[in-house]
Design a protein around this motif. Structure first.
Motif, PDB file in Angstrom:
ATOM      1  N   MET A   1       0.842  -1.175   0.000  1.00  0.00           N
ATOM      2  CA  MET A   1       0.000   0.000   0.000  1.00  0.00           C
ATOM      3  C   MET A   1       0.889   1.241   0.000  1.00  0.00           C
ATOM      4  O   MET A   1       1.750   1.393   0.854  1.00  0.00           O
ATOM      5  N   PRO A   2       0.692   2.156  -0.949  1.00  0.00           N
ATOM      6  CA  PRO A   2       1.536   3.353  -1.009  1.00  0.00           C
ATOM      7  C   PRO A   2       1.235   4.284   0.168  1.00  0.00           C
ATOM      8  O   PRO A   2       0.135   4.279   0.716  1.00  0.00           O
ATOM      9  N   LEU A   3       2.232   5.060   0.547  1.00  0.00           N
ATOM     10  CA  LEU A   3       2.062   6.028   1.629  1.00  0.00           C
ATOM     11  C   LEU A   3       1.161   7.167   1.168  1.00  0.00           C
ATOM     12  O   LEU A   3       1.166   7.538  -0.005  1.00  0.00           O
ATOM     13  N   PRO A   4       0.367   7.724   2.066  1.00  0.00           N
ATOM     14  CA  PRO A   4      -0.491   8.851   1.710  1.00  0.00           C
ATOM     15  C   PRO A   4       0.338  10.024   1.213  1.00  0.00           C
ATOM     16  O   PRO A   4       1.457  10.248   1.693  1.00  0.00           O
ATOM     17  N   GLU A  28      -7.284   7.505   2.327  1.00  0.00           N
ATOM     18  CA  GLU A  28      -6.023   6.997   2.885  1.00  0.00           C
ATOM     19  C   GLU A  28      -5.339   7.985   3.811  1.00  0.00           C
ATOM     20  O   GLU A  28      -4.722   7.590   4.798  1.00  0.00           O
ATOM     21  N   SER A  29      -5.423   9.276   3.501  1.00  0.00           N
ATOM     22  CA  SER A  29      -4.677  10.259   4.295  1.00  0.00           C
ATOM     23  C   SER A  29      -5.518  10.958   5.364  1.00  0.00           C
ATOM     24  O   SER A  29      -4.963  11.571   6.279  1.00  0.00           O
ATOM     25  N   ALA A  30      -6.833  10.850   5.300  1.00  0.00           N
ATOM     26  CA  ALA A  30      -7.690  11.511   6.297  1.00  0.00           C
ATOM     27  C   ALA A  30      -7.369  11.078   7.730  1.00  0.00           C
ATOM     28  O   ALA A  30      -7.437  11.915   8.636  1.00  0.00           O
ATOM     29  N   PRO A  31      -7.005   9.803   7.978  1.00  0.00           N
ATOM     30  CA  PRO A  31      -6.634   9.440   9.355  1.00  0.00           C
ATOM     31  C   PRO A  31      -5.442  10.241   9.891  1.00  0.00           C
ATOM     32  O   PRO A  31      -5.376  10.504  11.095  1.00  0.00           O
ATOM     33  N   LEU A  52      -4.871  25.224   4.676  1.00  0.00           N
ATOM     34  CA  LEU A  52      -5.030  24.287   3.564  1.00  0.00           C
ATOM     35  C   LEU A  52      -4.504  24.866   2.255  1.00  0.00           C
ATOM     36  O   LEU A  52      -4.820  24.346   1.184  1.00  0.00           O
ATOM     37  N   THR A  53      -3.689  25.902   2.321  1.00  0.00           N
ATOM     38  CA  THR A  53      -3.179  26.565   1.127  1.00  0.00           C
ATOM     39  C   THR A  53      -2.524  25.583   0.164  1.00  0.00           C
ATOM     40  O   THR A  53      -2.712  25.683  -1.047  1.00  0.00           O
ATOM     41  N   SER A  54      -1.767  24.629   0.682  1.00  0.00           N
ATOM     42  CA  SER A  54      -1.022  23.699  -0.171  1.00  0.00           C
ATOM     43  C   SER A  54      -1.729  22.362  -0.367  1.00  0.00           C
ATOM     44  O   SER A  54      -1.118  21.399  -0.850  1.00  0.00           O
ATOM     45  N   VAL A  55      -3.000  22.289  -0.015  1.00  0.00           N
ATOM     46  CA  VAL A  55      -3.772  21.068  -0.267  1.00  0.00           C
ATOM     47  C   VAL A  55      -4.328  21.151  -1.684  1.00  0.00           C
ATOM     48  O   VAL A  55      -4.973  22.133  -2.047  1.00  0.00           O
ATOM     49  N   THR A  56      -4.050  20.125  -2.468  1.00  0.00           N
ATOM     50  CA  THR A  56      -4.482  20.124  -3.871  1.00  0.00           C
ATOM     51  C   THR A  56      -5.802  19.404  -4.081  1.00  0.00           C
ATOM     52  O   THR A  56      -6.446  19.583  -5.115  1.00  0.00           O
ATOM     53  N   PHE A  57      -6.220  18.596  -3.114  1.00  0.00           N
ATOM     54  CA  PHE A  57      -7.464  17.830  -3.241  1.00  0.00           C
ATOM     55  C   PHE A  57      -7.945  17.459  -1.849  1.00  0.00           C
ATOM     56  O   PHE A  57      -7.153  17.124  -0.969  1.00  0.00           O
ATOM     57  N   CYS A  58      -9.261  17.514  -1.658  1.00  0.00           N
ATOM     58  CA  CYS A  58      -9.865  17.055  -0.399  1.00  0.00           C
ATOM     59  C   CYS A  58     -11.251  16.532  -0.721  1.00  0.00           C
ATOM     60  O   CYS A  58     -12.072  17.247  -1.297  1.00  0.00           O
ATOM     61  N   ASP A  59     -11.505  15.277  -0.352  1.00  0.00           N
ATOM     62  CA  ASP A  59     -12.813  14.686  -0.602  1.00  0.00           C
ATOM     63  C   ASP A  59     -13.619  14.634   0.695  1.00  0.00           C
ATOM     64  O   ASP A  59     -13.240  15.234   1.710  1.00  0.00           O
ATOM     65  N   CYS A  60     -14.729  13.907   0.663  1.00  0.00           N
ATOM     66  CA  CYS A  60     -15.600  13.850   1.833  1.00  0.00           C
ATOM     67  C   CYS A  60     -14.934  13.170   3.027  1.00  0.00           C
ATOM     68  O   CYS A  60     -15.323  13.407   4.171  1.00  0.00           O
ATOM     69  N   SER A  61     -13.910  12.355   2.802  1.00  0.00           N
ATOM     70  CA  SER A  61     -13.171  11.765   3.922  1.00  0.00           C
ATOM     71  C   SER A  61     -12.486  12.857   4.729  1.00  0.00           C
ATOM     72  O   SER A  61     -12.466  12.819   5.965  1.00  0.00           O
ATOM     73  N   GLY A  62     -11.916  13.820   4.040  1.00  0.00           N
ATOM     74  CA  GLY A  62     -11.296  14.957   4.720  1.00  0.00           C
ATOM     75  C   GLY A  62     -12.329  15.804   5.433  1.00  0.00           C
ATOM     76  O   GLY A  62     -12.124  16.230   6.576  1.00  0.00           O
ATOM     77  N   LEU A  63     -13.465  16.035   4.770  1.00  0.00           N
ATOM     78  CA  LEU A  63     -14.534  16.792   5.405  1.00  0.00           C
ATOM     79  C   LEU A  63     -14.971  16.099   6.697  1.00  0.00           C
ATOM     80  O   LEU A  63     -15.139  16.749   7.733  1.00  0.00           O
TER      81      LEU A  63
END
Length: 141
Positions: A1-4, A28-31, A52-63
């Motif tokens: 499994m690749p690292l987040p 994978e990275s929300a935890p 979150l300036t440098s966050v390129t993507f966030c889905d409902c897991s992040g929310l």
């Protein structure tokens, strides 16, 4: 499994923390996000700002991670605020109507898309409270 593909940095000054995230927030990275925010509370920090300036993507897991952390922070007598959310998260916040919980905006406020001129502000509706429910379960090791 690749690292987040997410970097988490924490800067503490007195009883305030700035969590700076860079990369993608997904299932994978929300935890990692949830753990970093929970650690602030366990360390006695009650004011948490998330850049979150440098966050390129966030889905409902992040929310879900942010909503859970906001609930825990509020119950501990603190505040959690997101700053500079990426377009993907802004869309989810607008669609779900929960931006006021994480961005400190009035209820019903829609953030304008980047580069757009904000519309005139309508008369503010009375502040309402929405009970938060646990959005994630389990623990991160």
């Amino acid at each position: 499994m690749p690292l987040p593909q997410l970097t988490v940095c924490r800067h503490v000054r007195r009883n305030r923390a700035l969590i700076t995230l860079a990369g993608e927030i997904d299932l994978e990275s929300a935890p990692l996000v949830r753990t970093a925010l929970a650690r602030c509370l366990s360390d006695g920090i009650r004011t948490i700002d998330v850049d979150l300036t440098s966050v390129t993507f966030c889905d409902c897991s992040g929310l879900n991670a942010f909503l859970y952390a906001a609930q825990q922070t509020t119950e501990a007598g603190g505040t959690l605020r997101l700053h500079h959310p990426p377009r993907t998260l802004s869309l989810i916040l607008d669609f779900t109507g929960c931006g006021f919980l994480l961005l400190g905006l009035p209820v019903g406020h829609l953030s304008p898309p980047p580069g757009d001129v904000p519309a005139p502000v309508a008369q503010a509706s009375p502040q309402r409270t929405v009970p938060l429910a646990a959005v994630l379960s389990g623990d991160v090791r």
